[in-house]
Design a protein around this motif. Structure first.
Motif, mmCIF file in Angstrom:
data_model
loop_
_atom_site.group_PDB
_atom_site.id
_atom_site.type_symbol
_atom_site.label_atom_id
_atom_site.label_comp_id
_atom_site.label_asym_id
_atom_site.label_seq_id
_atom_site.Cartn_x
_atom_site.Cartn_y
_atom_site.Cartn_z
ATOM 1 N N VAL A 1 0.850 -1.186 0.000
ATOM 2 C CA VAL A 1 0.000 0.000 0.000
ATOM 3 C C VAL A 1 0.889 1.239 0.000
ATOM 4 N N THR B 1 -2.686 6.697 -13.094
ATOM 5 C CA THR B 1 -2.265 5.533 -12.308
ATOM 6 C C THR B 1 -3.207 4.347 -12.489
ATOM 7 N N ALA B 2 -4.456 4.625 -12.815
ATOM 8 C CA ALA B 2 -5.414 3.524 -13.002
ATOM 9 C C ALA B 2 -5.262 2.853 -14.357
ATOM 10 N N ASN B 3 -4.902 3.627 -15.405
ATOM 11 C CA ASN B 3 -4.926 3.093 -16.768
ATOM 12 C C ASN B 3 -3.548 2.921 -17.401
ATOM 13 N N VAL C 1 -1.562 0.461 -9.126
ATOM 14 C CA VAL C 1 -2.934 0.099 -9.500
ATOM 15 C C VAL C 1 -3.880 0.486 -8.370
ATOM 16 N N LYS C 2 -5.170 0.440 -8.694
ATOM 17 C CA LYS C 2 -6.251 0.679 -7.735
ATOM 18 C C LYS C 2 -6.085 2.008 -6.991
ATOM 19 N N PRO C 3 -6.002 3.118 -7.701
ATOM 20 C CA PRO C 3 -5.907 4.410 -7.003
ATOM 21 C C PRO C 3 -7.212 4.736 -6.289
ATOM 22 N N GLU C 4 -7.080 5.304 -5.107
ATOM 23 C CA GLU C 4 -8.258 5.647 -4.300
ATOM 24 C C GLU C 4 -8.018 7.009 -3.646
ATOM 25 N N ARG D 1 -4.485 6.807 -1.991
ATOM 26 C CA ARG D 1 -3.906 5.511 -1.666
ATOM 27 C C ARG D 1 -3.829 4.664 -2.937
ATOM 28 N N LEU D 2 -2.699 3.989 -3.136
ATOM 29 C CA LEU D 2 -2.521 3.128 -4.309
ATOM 30 C C LEU D 2 -1.985 1.772 -3.873
ATOM 31 N N THR D 3 -2.115 0.810 -4.753
ATOM 32 C CA THR D 3 -1.562 -0.521 -4.512
ATOM 33 C C THR D 3 -0.380 -0.748 -5.441
ATOM 34 N N LYS E 1 2.040 -2.946 -7.562
ATOM 35 C CA LYS E 1 2.029 -4.231 -8.256
ATOM 36 C C LYS E 1 3.440 -4.799 -8.214
#
Length: 209
Positions: free
Chosen positions: A124, A144-146, A152-155, A177-179, A181
């Motif tokens: 995270v 960041t999403a595409n 991945v998984k930006p929030e 917050r991002l994940t 990879k």
């Protein structure tokens, strides 16, 4: 001259028959006892042989149980070694992740966005920064999403307007917050489409059949 036997010949004949009868009974009893004794000896021999076989099988079973325990112990040790090896490989692989993450943040951050804080906790990644407009933050989220290979998984957690200063325009303070990879996750994701492509002709053939 005529001879007449005056002895009790019938009683003598009965006695001879009784003697022959009892003699036959005795012979039959002796023969029966001999057969029973022979069968008993055969049963004893068969029982002894079976007991020897059972003892041999019991000893072999104990040997196999010991071997099975040894195999189970070896399997557990192998699994432990594999887990340690994977942990070491993950550590070696994850060692370069911060460099990739920083490069990716620089690449995906649009103009007008300034990052003020980056914190990693496992996979995270928490990012804080300032943006000139809300649209800049939205663009960062889309990038960041595409377009990101490592993020991945930006929030979006929070966005708020900061008070305008004399020497600058009003800015927007945001946190997201991002994940991250990991490389092994990327390899698994790349292998999954290949597996689907390989299985699709077989599935089509099964449907036709």
């Amino acid at each position: 001259m005529i001879l007449i036997n005056l002895l009790p010949h019938r009683e003598e004949r009965r006695k001879r028959r009784k003697v022959a009868y009892f003699a036959g009974l005795g012979a039959a009893a002796v023969f029966g006892l001999a057969v029973v004794g022979l069968w008993y000896l055969i049963l004893l021999q068969l029982t002894s042989t079976q007991q020897d076989r059972n003892a041999f099988l019991g000893a072999e079973i104990k040997k196999l149980e010991i071997q099975i325990k040894d195999i189970a112990t070896l399997k557990a040790e192998i699994e432990s070694l594999k887990a340690r090896q994977k942990a070491v490989e993950d550590l070696q692989t994850d060692r370069n992740i911060p460099v990739h993450v920083l490069n990716e943040l620089v690449k995906q951050t649009p103009e007008g966005v300034y990052l003020t804080g980056v914190k990693q906790d496992g996979q995270v990644l928490s990012v804080a920064g300032l943006a000139q407009t809300n649209e800049r933050v939205s663009e960062l989220l889309r990038n960041t999403a595409n377009n990101s290979e490592w993020l991945v998984k930006p929030e979006l957690i929070e966005i708020r307007a900061t008070p305008a200063a004399k020497d600058r325009k009003r800015m927007f303070d945001f946190s997201m917050r991002l994940t991250i990879k990991r490389p092994q996750d990327k390899a698994a994701a790349e292998a999954a489409p290949a597996g689907k492509a390989a299985s699709s002709p077989a599935a089509a053939a099964a449907k036709k059949a």
